[in-house]
Design a protein around this motif. Structure first.
Motif, mmCIF file in Angstrom:
data_model
loop_
_atom_site.group_PDB
_atom_site.id
_atom_site.type_symbol
_atom_site.label_atom_id
_atom_site.label_comp_id
_atom_site.label_asym_id
_atom_site.label_seq_id
_atom_site.Cartn_x
_atom_site.Cartn_y
_atom_site.Cartn_z
ATOM 1 N N ILE A 88 -36.229 53.445 139.082
ATOM 2 C CA ILE A 88 -35.128 54.223 139.633
ATOM 3 C C ILE A 88 -35.507 54.634 141.051
ATOM 4 O O ILE A 88 -36.616 55.141 141.284
ATOM 5 N N ALA A 139 -33.379 60.862 137.360
ATOM 6 C CA ALA A 139 -33.899 59.830 136.458
ATOM 7 C C ALA A 139 -33.971 60.444 135.068
ATOM 8 O O ALA A 139 -34.948 61.122 134.722
ATOM 9 N N GLU A 193 -32.166 53.995 127.834
ATOM 10 C CA GLU A 193 -31.872 54.608 129.128
ATOM 11 C C GLU A 193 -30.767 53.804 129.809
ATOM 12 O O GLU A 193 -30.816 52.562 129.807
ATOM 13 N N ASP A 221 -28.459 53.654 133.477
ATOM 14 C CA ASP A 221 -28.366 54.137 134.851
ATOM 15 C C ASP A 221 -27.295 53.353 135.589
ATOM 16 O O ASP A 221 -27.139 52.137 135.392
ATOM 17 N N SER A 250 -27.116 58.866 135.159
ATOM 18 C CA SER A 250 -28.285 58.466 134.393
ATOM 19 C C SER A 250 -28.239 59.160 133.034
ATOM 20 O O SER A 250 -27.862 60.337 132.945
#
Length: 673
Positions: free
Chosen positions: A47, A69, A536, A538, A551
């Protein structure tokens, strides 16, 4: 103080020498950065936080900005204005459970974690002088040293192209708060010199929530002063020298009598970067810390308070070096080889009120390592990478001594010298990234890794208190070791547009946790493991003057335990929320103004290892609005937690809740030229 003088001298020598060296090479332009990124980084979950985003933070605090993040967290939800400094370690991906940092944190390639305690002096990492941040989730980044169990956070100082000749601001905020900083940058021949300083202070807020307060509770004041100097100088046609020095004096109160604390942090480093046919870097750094803190015992109803521990001096020093070589092996092949070494020494000096004794505890650590990383680009759109490192570690001169203040006699039952220990650790990581033919906007990647971390001197030797809860040190702790796998995909159809997702599985063996052994008493112990798995997501979208960034992380961390810690099996590690999210939308028109709003969400989490004390979830909103006034001046309004959401930071054994930052409003004036 001998070490402190040496650190300051080292920084000043590099800076004073700068102008003379620059004059001899005025036609050479330096960058102030390290060697280029490895092409193998494409295989990992990275990131990036750019300069524009760093400037758009309502708090102006690095520990807050890093929450862009999702999955980044500190042990406590409070920031560096109200939290106890020793609670400000950092981790990612749910690999929590204690306050030591399980991520490798670097500024211009130099470790920034406290040499004694493993926490981070966030107030020293002023976003005003940072140009770019990279957060690599996942362990095993072996080229920068051990310690990257959960990830690597790389901060890079501003380049001369990003900096202004003068960049200054002053802000006034809620609770009589002041935040001021200034940076001056001057080009010197082919190099440049950057000087920066700042000061923040405020009356603070009362940490204990209103319904739990007693007569002893008061506002937690803070006062933080910082300064930094950086010189980048050409020393040849293909070589530049980068010298950094920084200073922080951080004083805080925890909102109860006898709980004031102070932290002096001085860092100095020199890096030589060669950009010839053989790329190379050579870095040396020094750290000095002087920490002190008081601790209190609180009576029933929070009506009375007495001093329980006076930790009047915790001096610590660290120094180390690193060298890296990049031989020219041809197009599509990148090899990094090198080694590093680090030495840490420190001790805690304290007065234990309950036993009327003086206690001294501490020791030394050494780590020596070597690394190699190979990245291959065998075909269009395909990246392969593999790396490994071997480290030898040593624990030396560990000891704890207690002496009666009344008689001067040694208290043998509480004193010991611990045997020296040593060991060797081998770790590595490998990854692949692939963009299918005809679909360059799509990238698929997979990686596997191992990593390790040596217990800090703090974990080994220093006991501590938080309210009426005490934690006992453990000189027999073993290193932590992580292994993990991950896979991800990213879609980037246009510049400024990106959507990516990563799934991961991690296992942290011999995880150091604060294990409850009696009411109000815990001990640091190695539990079998913490297993964490999750996803995760993003994304970023840019449309003209508008930009949106989001995020999200969902994790399922669980403790694996046996023996005395069997009761923890299947529970969540302390201070690890399952869900975290961050979303920002910004409008920016140069020479006119900007507006930005950020929403952050953190799910509920447990205060303790036994999952008996829950901290509620929280959704907060921050906002920034700036108007260009002309002639280099900008007026700015900022708001932190503008809905005044109660963000619970701690809950004690008696149910007393502390909160993180309440609504905080700022008005600021900035000047640039």
């Amino acid at each position: 103080m001998r070490h402190l003088r040496f650190l300051l001298t080292a920084a000043c020598v590099g800076l004073i020498a700068g102008p003379a060296w620059a004059d001899d090479a005025a036609e050479i332009v330096v960058t102030g950065q390290g060697l280029p990124r490895s092409p193998g980084d494409a295989a990992f979950d990275v990131i990036s936080i750019d300069r524009a985003r760093l400037e758009a933070s309502a708090s102006g605090r690095m520990e807050d900005i890093l929450r862009d993040a999702a999955g980044f967290q500190q042990f406590r939800r409070s920031d560096a204005r109200s939290a106890h400094p020793t609670s400000q370690g950092a981790t990612l991906r749910g690999l929590g459970g204690n306050a030591s940092t399980r991520a490798l944190i670097l500024l211009d390639g130099v470790p920034m974690v406290d040499p004694f305690g493993g926490w981070v002096s966030w107030a020293a990492l002023d976003p005003a002088r940072i140009g770019h941040v990279r957060v690599t989730r996942g362990g095993g980044s072996g080229v920068y040293g051990p310690g990257a169990l959960a990830g690597t956070i790389e901060l890079s100082s501003m380049s001369p192209d990003e900096a202004h000749a003068v960049d200054a601001s002053v802000a006034y905020g809620s609770r009589d708060s002041i935040d001021a900083d200034a940076t001056v940058t001057a080009r010197l021949g082919g190099g440049f010199l950057m000087l920066s300083g700042g000061h923040a202070q405020g009356d603070g807020f009362i940490p204990v929530v209103e319904e739990d307060r007693g007569p002893i509770d008061r506002a937690a004041r803070y006062k933080q002063s910082r300064a930094a100097a950086r010189a980048v100088i050409p020393v040849g046609a293909e070589t530049e020298l980068q010298a950094n020095g920084s200073f922080l004096l951080d004083r805080r109160d925890r909102g109860v009598p006898f709980t004031g604390n102070s932290n002096l942090a001085v860092d100095s480093s020199i890096r030589l970067v060669g950009r010839g046919r053989w790329g190379w870097e050579a870095t040396a750094w020094l750290q000095h810390r002087e920490f002190s803190s008081g601790f209190a015992s609180i009576g029933a109803g929070r009506a009375t308070v007495s001093q329980s521990l006076d930790q009047y001096n915790v001096p610590a020093n660290g120094f180390g070096g690193r060298i890296e070589l990049r031989p020219p092996l041809g197009e599509g092949i990148s090899l990094r080889i090198g080694g590093d070494a680090r030495h840490v020494s420190g001790r805690t000096e304290e007065r234990v009120v309950s036993t009327n004794a003086n206690r001294v505890a501490g020791g030394e650590q050494n780590v020596f390592g070597g690394f190699a990383e190979l990245a291959l680009l065998p075909a269009t759109g395909l990246t392969l990478t593999a790396s490994g490192r071997v480290d030898h570690w040593q624990l030396r001169d560990g000891q704890r001594t207690e002496i009666s203040r009344a008689t001067g006699a040694l208290i043998a039952a509480n004193s010991a010298r611990y045997p020296d220990r040593s060991g060797t650790e081998a770790t590595g990581r490998a990854g692949i990234a692939w963009s299918p033919p005809g679909a360059a906007a799509v990238s698929l990647r997979a990686a596997a890794y191992t990593g390790w971390r040596l217990p800090t001197l703090n974990e080994l030797y220093r006991p501590f208190r938080a309210g009426n809860d005490s934690t006992i040190a453990n000189p027999l702790l073993d290193p932590e070791r992580v292994k993990g796998i991950e896979g991800g995909a990213e879609y980037a159809p246009l510049p400024g547009w990106k959507l990516g997702a990563t799934i991961f599985w991690n296992r942290l063996d011999d995880a150091i946790s604060n294990v409850t052994i009696a009411p109000n008493t815990r001990q640091r112990q190695n539990v079998d493991a913490i297993r964490s798995r999750g996803i995760e997501v993003d994304g970023m979208a840019t449309l003209g003057e508008w930009r949106a960034i989001a995020s999200y992380s969902h994790i399922d961390p669980r403790v694996r335990a046996s023996g005395a810690a069997l009761g923890l099996a299947g529970l969540r590690p302390a201070q690890t929320p399952r869900d975290q999210a961050s979303a920002s939308i910004e409008w920016n028109r140069p020479d006119t103004g900007r507006i930005g709003v950020t929403a952050r969400y953190v799910a509920s989490q447990y205060e303790d290892d036994q999952n008996s004390r829950r901290l509620a979830d929280a959704l907060t909103f921050d906002a920034v609005a700036a108007l260009d006034l002309g002639r280099g001046f900008t007026a700015e309004l900022r708001g932190e937690n503008i809905a005044n959401k109660r963000v619970e930071a701690t809950v004690g054994a008696d149910g007393t809740i502390e909160r993180a930052t309440p609504r905080t409003l700022w008005v600021a004036l900035k000047y640039r030229r």
